[in-house]
Design a protein around this motif. Structure first.
Motif, PDB file in Angstrom:
ATOM      1  N   GLY A  77       0.806  -1.218   0.000  1.00  8.05           N
ATOM      2  CA  GLY A  77       0.000   0.000   0.000  1.00  8.05           C
ATOM      3  C   GLY A  77       0.836   1.263   0.000  1.00  8.05           C
ATOM      4  N   GLY A 123      -0.430   4.449   0.195  1.00 12.63           N
ATOM      5  CA  GLY A 123      -1.189   5.606   0.671  1.00 12.63           C
ATOM      6  C   GLY A 123      -0.334   6.390   1.662  1.00 12.63           C
ATOM      7  N   VAL A 134      -0.179   6.246   4.773  1.00 12.13           N
ATOM      8  CA  VAL A 134       0.423   5.419   5.837  1.00 12.13           C
ATOM      9  C   VAL A 134       1.633   4.647   5.307  1.00 12.13           C
ATOM     10  CG1 VAL A 134       0.043   3.457   7.389  1.00 12.13           C
ATOM     11  CG2 VAL A 134      -1.717   5.206   7.154  1.00 12.13           C
ATOM     12  N   GLU A 160       2.138  -1.552  -4.637  1.00 14.58           N
ATOM     13  CA  GLU A 160       0.860  -0.819  -4.714  1.00 14.58           C
ATOM     14  C   GLU A 160       0.007  -1.418  -5.822  1.00 14.58           C
ATOM     15  OE1 GLU A 160      -1.066   1.738  -3.292  1.00 14.58           O
ATOM     16  OE2 GLU A 160      -2.361   1.143  -4.962  1.00 14.58           O
ATOM     17  N   GLY A 185      -2.579  -0.202  -7.362  1.00  5.61           N
ATOM     18  CA  GLY A 185      -3.064   0.716  -8.392  1.00  5.61           C
ATOM     19  C   GLY A 185      -1.950   1.297  -9.243  1.00  5.61           C
ATOM     20  N   GLN A 225      -4.443   3.923  -4.794  1.00  3.59           N
ATOM     21  CA  GLN A 225      -5.817   3.706  -5.248  1.00  3.59           C
ATOM     22  C   GLN A 225      -6.793   3.400  -4.112  1.00  3.59           C
ATOM     23  OE1 GLN A 225      -6.297   1.552  -9.253  1.00  3.59           O
ATOM     24  NE2 GLN A 225      -7.214   0.182  -7.765  1.00  3.59           N
ATOM     25  N   ALA A 251      -7.687   5.881  -0.518  1.00  2.00           N
ATOM     26  CA  ALA A 251      -8.278   7.125  -0.017  1.00  2.00           C
ATOM     27  C   ALA A 251      -7.326   8.314  -0.134  1.00  2.00           C
ATOM     28  CB  ALA A 251      -8.683   6.942   1.439  1.00  2.00           C
ATOM     29  N   THR A 297      -0.348  -6.311  -6.718  1.00  2.00           N
ATOM     30  CA  THR A 297      -1.232  -6.588  -5.573  1.00  2.00           C
ATOM     31  C   THR A 297      -0.655  -7.715  -4.728  1.00  2.00           C
ATOM     32  OG1 THR A 297      -3.115  -6.060  -6.980  1.00  2.00           O
ATOM     33  CG2 THR A 297      -3.604  -7.227  -4.945  1.00  2.00           C
ATOM     34  N   VAL A 298      -0.520  -7.484  -3.437  1.00  2.00           N
ATOM     35  CA  VAL A 298      -0.143  -8.582  -2.540  1.00  2.00           C
ATOM     36  C   VAL A 298      -1.376  -9.464  -2.385  1.00  2.00           C
ATOM     37  CG1 VAL A 298       0.600  -9.201  -0.215  1.00  2.00           C
ATOM     38  CG2 VAL A 298       1.552  -7.169  -1.331  1.00  2.00           C
ATOM     39  N   PHE A 353      -8.923  -1.969   2.357  1.00  2.00           N
ATOM     40  CA  PHE A 353      -8.811  -3.260   1.670  1.00  2.00           C
ATOM     41  C   PHE A 353      -8.210  -4.315   2.594  1.00  2.00           C
ATOM     42  CE2 PHE A 353      -8.414   0.340  -1.079  1.00  2.00           C
ATOM     43  CZ  PHE A 353      -9.247   0.067  -2.148  1.00  2.00           C
ATOM     44  N   GLY A 363     -13.591   7.227  -3.246  1.00  2.00           N
ATOM     45  CA  GLY A 363     -12.422   6.625  -2.601  1.00  2.00           C
ATOM     46  C   GLY A 363     -12.911   5.649  -1.554  1.00  2.00           C
ATOM     47  N   ILE A 364     -11.997   4.822  -1.056  1.00  6.99           N
ATOM     48  CA  ILE A 364     -12.388   3.788  -0.085  1.00  6.99           C
ATOM     49  C   ILE A 364     -11.706   4.051   1.257  1.00  6.99           C
ATOM     50  CG2 ILE A 364     -12.505   1.295   0.385  1.00  6.99           C
ATOM     51  CD1 ILE A 364     -13.961   2.171  -2.240  1.00  6.99           C
ATOM     52  N   GLY A 395      -7.624  10.292   7.938  1.00  3.67           N
ATOM     53  CA  GLY A 395      -6.267   9.865   7.591  1.00  3.67           C
ATOM     54  C   GLY A 395      -5.314  10.974   7.204  1.00  3.67           C
ATOM     55  N   VAL A 396      -5.843  12.109   6.716  1.00  7.67           N
ATOM     56  CA  VAL A 396      -4.949  13.232   6.429  1.00  7.67           C
ATOM     57  C   VAL A 396      -4.307  13.648   7.748  1.00  7.67           C
ATOM     58  CG1 VAL A 396      -4.863  15.662   5.722  1.00  7.67           C
ATOM     59  CG2 VAL A 396      -6.248  14.033   4.416  1.00  7.67           C
ATOM     60  N   ALA A 397      -5.143  13.648   8.804  1.00  4.88           N
ATOM     61  CA  ALA A 397      -4.648  14.067  10.110  1.00  4.88           C
ATOM     62  C   ALA A 397      -3.734  13.024  10.748  1.00  4.88           C
ATOM     63  CB  ALA A 397      -5.831  14.368  11.027  1.00  4.88           C
TER      64      ALA A 397
HETATM   65  C1  LIG Z   1     -13.642  10.788  -0.429  1.00  4.99           C
HETATM   66  C2  LIG Z   1     -12.816  10.818   0.820  1.00  4.99           C
HETATM   67  C3  LIG Z   1     -12.677  12.003   1.516  1.00  4.99           C
HETATM   68  C4  LIG Z   1     -11.874  12.060   2.650  1.00  4.99           C
HETATM   69  N1  LIG Z   1     -11.643  13.263   3.235  1.00  4.99           N
HETATM   70  C5  LIG Z   1     -10.770  13.350   4.250  1.00  4.99           C
HETATM   71  C6  LIG Z   1     -10.432  14.601   4.791  1.00  4.99           C
HETATM   72  O1  LIG Z   1     -10.900  15.641   4.325  1.00  4.99           O
HETATM   73  N2  LIG Z   1      -9.568  14.656   5.851  1.00  4.99           N
HETATM   74  C7  LIG Z   1      -9.033  13.512   6.375  1.00  4.99           C
HETATM   75  O2  LIG Z   1      -8.283  13.596   7.357  1.00  4.99           O
HETATM   76  N3  LIG Z   1      -9.284  12.314   5.843  1.00  4.99           N
HETATM   77  C8  LIG Z   1     -10.134  12.207   4.796  1.00  4.99           C
HETATM   78  N4  LIG Z   1     -10.408  10.994   4.242  1.00  4.99           N
HETATM   79  C9  LIG Z   1      -9.753   9.811   4.812  1.00  4.99           C
HETATM   80  C10 LIG Z   1      -8.301   9.688   4.387  1.00  4.99           C
HETATM   81  O3  LIG Z   1      -8.170   9.956   3.023  1.00  4.99           O
HETATM   82  C11 LIG Z   1      -7.821   8.272   4.713  1.00  4.99           C
HETATM   83  O4  LIG Z   1      -8.039   8.001   6.094  1.00  4.99           O
HETATM   84  C12 LIG Z   1      -6.322   8.079   4.420  1.00  4.99           C
HETATM   85  O5  LIG Z   1      -6.026   8.480   3.118  1.00  4.99           O
HETATM   86  C13 LIG Z   1      -5.963   6.623   4.630  1.00  4.99           C
HETATM   87  O6  LIG Z   1      -4.646   6.426   4.228  1.00  4.99           O
HETATM   88  P1  LIG Z   1      -4.071   4.950   4.136  1.00  4.99           P
HETATM   89  O7  LIG Z   1      -2.687   5.059   3.649  1.00  4.99           O
HETATM   90  O8  LIG Z   1      -4.333   4.223   5.397  1.00  4.99           O
HETATM   91  O9  LIG Z   1      -5.017   4.237   3.084  1.00  4.99           O
HETATM   92  P2  LIG Z   1      -5.123   4.373   1.501  1.00  4.99           P
HETATM   93  O10 LIG Z   1      -4.822   5.710   1.030  1.00  4.99           O
HETATM   94  O11 LIG Z   1      -6.425   3.765   1.122  1.00  4.99           O
HETATM   95  O12 LIG Z   1      -3.924   3.458   1.013  1.00  4.99           O
HETATM   96  C14 LIG Z   1      -4.006   2.056   0.952  1.00  4.99           C
HETATM   97  C15 LIG Z   1      -3.322   1.645  -0.332  1.00  4.99           C
HETATM   98  O13 LIG Z   1      -3.162   0.249  -0.346  1.00  4.99           O
HETATM   99  C16 LIG Z   1      -3.354  -0.214  -1.671  1.00  4.99           C
HETATM  100  N5  LIG Z   1      -3.674  -1.636  -1.541  1.00  4.99           N
HETATM  101  C17 LIG Z   1      -4.773  -2.183  -0.997  1.00  4.99           C
HETATM  102  N6  LIG Z   1      -4.688  -3.525  -0.974  1.00  4.99           N
HETATM  103  C18 LIG Z   1      -3.485  -3.843  -1.527  1.00  4.99           C
HETATM  104  C19 LIG Z   1      -2.809  -5.068  -1.769  1.00  4.99           C
HETATM  105  N7  LIG Z   1      -3.350  -6.248  -1.428  1.00  4.99           N
HETATM  106  N8  LIG Z   1      -1.598  -5.028  -2.365  1.00  4.99           N
HETATM  107  C20 LIG Z   1      -1.028  -3.833  -2.713  1.00  4.99           C
HETATM  108  N9  LIG Z   1      -1.625  -2.638  -2.493  1.00  4.99           N
HETATM  109  C21 LIG Z   1      -2.837  -2.632  -1.890  1.00  4.99           C
HETATM  110  C22 LIG Z   1      -4.495   0.642  -2.182  1.00  4.99           C
HETATM  111  O14 LIG Z   1      -4.534   0.665  -3.587  1.00  4.99           O
HETATM  112  C23 LIG Z   1      -4.152   1.998  -1.578  1.00  4.99           C
HETATM  113  O15 LIG Z   1      -3.372   2.800  -2.424  1.00  4.99           O
HETATM  114  C24 LIG Z   1     -11.227  10.891   3.127  1.00  4.99           C
HETATM  115  C25 LIG Z   1     -11.389   9.688   2.440  1.00  4.99           C
HETATM  116  C26 LIG Z   1     -12.166   9.645   1.286  1.00  4.99           C
HETATM  117  C27 LIG Z   1     -12.307   8.349   0.544  1.00  4.99           C
END
Ligand SMILES: Cc1cc2nc3c(=O)[nH]c(=O)nc-3n(C[C@H](O)[C@H](O)[C@H](O)COP(=O)(O)OP(=O)(O)OC[C@H]3O[C@@H](n4cnc5c(N)ncnc54)[C@H](O)[C@@H]3O)c2cc1C
Length: 370
Positions: free
Chosen positions: A21, A23, A25, A46, A48, A52, A54, A197-198, A229, A326-327, A355-357
């Motif tokens: 992933g 993202g 994180v 990744e 995507g 791909q 959030a 994809t893992v 996911f 987004g998810i 998650g931005v925070a």
């Molecule tokens: C429409 C929307 C609006 C939002 N607005 C806000 C906001 O205004 N302020 C705020 O603080 N937060 C907001 N959020 C939440 C915030 O965006 C998320 O909490 C944060 O981006 C999560 O980050 P992450 O890295 O954990 O997850 P993600 O960004 O989802 O990253 C996970 C990544 O893992 C990849 N992945 C998944 N499974 C696999 C696999 N098996 N193998 C390889 N890759 C994989 C995915 O493609 C993805 O890129 C919003 C979310 C959405 C969807």
């Protein structure tokens, strides 16, 4: 497809840390691992073409909870837990700003507003009556009152005359943030492979055998940062929650400035480059939105447009430019899951709508575990 000797040797051999992933994180986890282990070989996979989930889809609110949300959280969390949640969001935002710089992410503290519909009288009264006690609760973090009452100067329709203002809420440019993070990560010699994809993993003594949709290889440790996911790979209490968004074309003389929460936060909008970005409506059909499909539904998109016309821009003609979704990863607790799953496997998932925070901090905590 068989990989060449060179591909295996240069990309997939002696991997110390594999992160699933890219993202906010996953990328922050990689940066922190590199800081702790400068010589380590770190690989990010990744699924995507772009990240791909959030992190490239969100609204870019740099927020830590609206007044009604904090009041609601106090129904399910203790005071101490709520303070801890807010503290984490505030220090996570500070970490994000320190890592990339305010200019790059276009951080602007324009304030946040919570709007109440005319039907929300009870909620509004509840917020008014608890405002001072919540300000006191948060005083040790901010040393000033967070919430105050302001008049509806943006001329929104069908809402209460007053809204709740949060002077500390800000906004960022989500695209700039993610681009800058990716550039920073790659500048440290961390490899990212997209469209990978893992699919599964098996732990052996001192390593983890990882199977992807492209190839298999071994890594000393695996860190899952797959958020919404997560359950495709792990057995944790995380559900996907789709969030839909639209953005208008540029609007001349747009006077709306700030981040806005409407209807208990189920809807949210902001200004960005003379446009209004508007999202939400998951509450119209929670079950249908519990999905990892990156589509839009007519019902929610129509509702967003209707609210734009009737409430947000009642006297301003506008056109919709883009729509997307987004998810998120959600669960019955607001706290993210950051933990060791077995000897060499770790996860940092379930970031909810914050998650931005908290993303930078969760990434760092995940790296500290491994
Ligand atoms: C429409 C929307 C609006 C939002 N607005 C806000 C906001 O205004 N302020 C705020 O603080 N937060 C907001 N959020 C939440 C915030 O965006 C998320 O909490 C944060 O981006 C999560 O980050 P992450 O890295 O954990 O997850 P993600 O960004 O989802 O990253 C996970 C990544 O893992 C990849 N992945 C998944 N499974 C696999 C696999 N098996 N193998 C390889 N890759 C994989 C995915 O493609 C993805 O890129 C919003 C979310 C959405 C969807």
């Amino acid at each position: 497809m068989n990989l060449s000797y060179w591909e295996i040797k240069s990309w997939l051999t002696n991997i110390d840390f594999t992160i699933a992933g890219s993202g906010i994180v996953g990328l922050n986890c990689a940066l922190n691992l590199k800081k702790k282990h400068p010589k380590a070989n770190i690989l990010i996979l990744e699924k995507g073409t772009l990240p791909q989930g959030a992190s490239t889809k969100n609204a870019g609110f740099a927020c830590f909870g609206s007044l009604s949300e904090i009041i609601d959280d106090l129904n399910t969390h203790s005071e101490q837990e709520v303070i801890e949640l807010v503290k984490k969001r505030v220090s996570g935002l500070q970490l994000l700003r320190n890592t990339l710089g305010d200019k790059i992410i276009n951080y602007q503290q324009n304030g946040g507003y919570e709007l109440f519909t005319k039907e929300d009288s009870q909620l509004f009264d509840d917020c008014l009556s608890k405002k001072d006690s919540i300000n006191s609760l948060l005083n040790p973090i901010f040393n000033e009152d967070v919430f105050s009452i302001k008049q509806n100067t943006f001329n929104f329709k069908n809402i209460k005359e007053n809204y709740v203002f949060n002077q500390f809420e800000g906004q960022i440019d989500t695209g700039n943030m993610m681009m800058a993070l990716l550039v920073l990560v790659q500048s440290k010699g961390i490899k990212i492979l997209n469209n990978c994809t893992v699919e599964s993993f098996v732990e052996s003594n001192n390593s983890v055998k990882i199977k992807t949709n492209q190839f298999e290889f071994s890594s000393s440790k695996l860190l899952a940062a797959t958020n919404g996911f997560a359950n495709q790979l792990l057995n944790e209490n995380v559900k996907p929650a789709r969030a839909q968004v639209l953005i208008t074309k540029p609007i001349e003389n747009l006077h709306i400035k700030g981040t806005f929460h409407l209807d208990k936060g189920y809807y949210y909008f902001r200004n960005i480059n003379n446009r209004i970005l508007f999202g939400g409506g998951r509450n119209l059909d929670f079950k249908a939105e519990e999905t990892t499909e990156l589509n839009q539904s007519e019902r929610i998109q129509n509702k967003l447009e209707e609210l734009l016309k009737t409430t947000i821009l009642p006297e301003t003609p506008f056109e919709i430019d883009y729509r997307w979704s987004g998810i998120m990863g959600v669960g019955n607790q607001k706290k993210a899951i950051v933990k060791q799953l077995s000897n060499n496997v770790f996860c940092g998932v379930r970031l909810g709508g914050m998650g931005v925070a908290i993303g930078s901090l969760v990434g760092k905590e995940l790296a500290d575990l491994a």
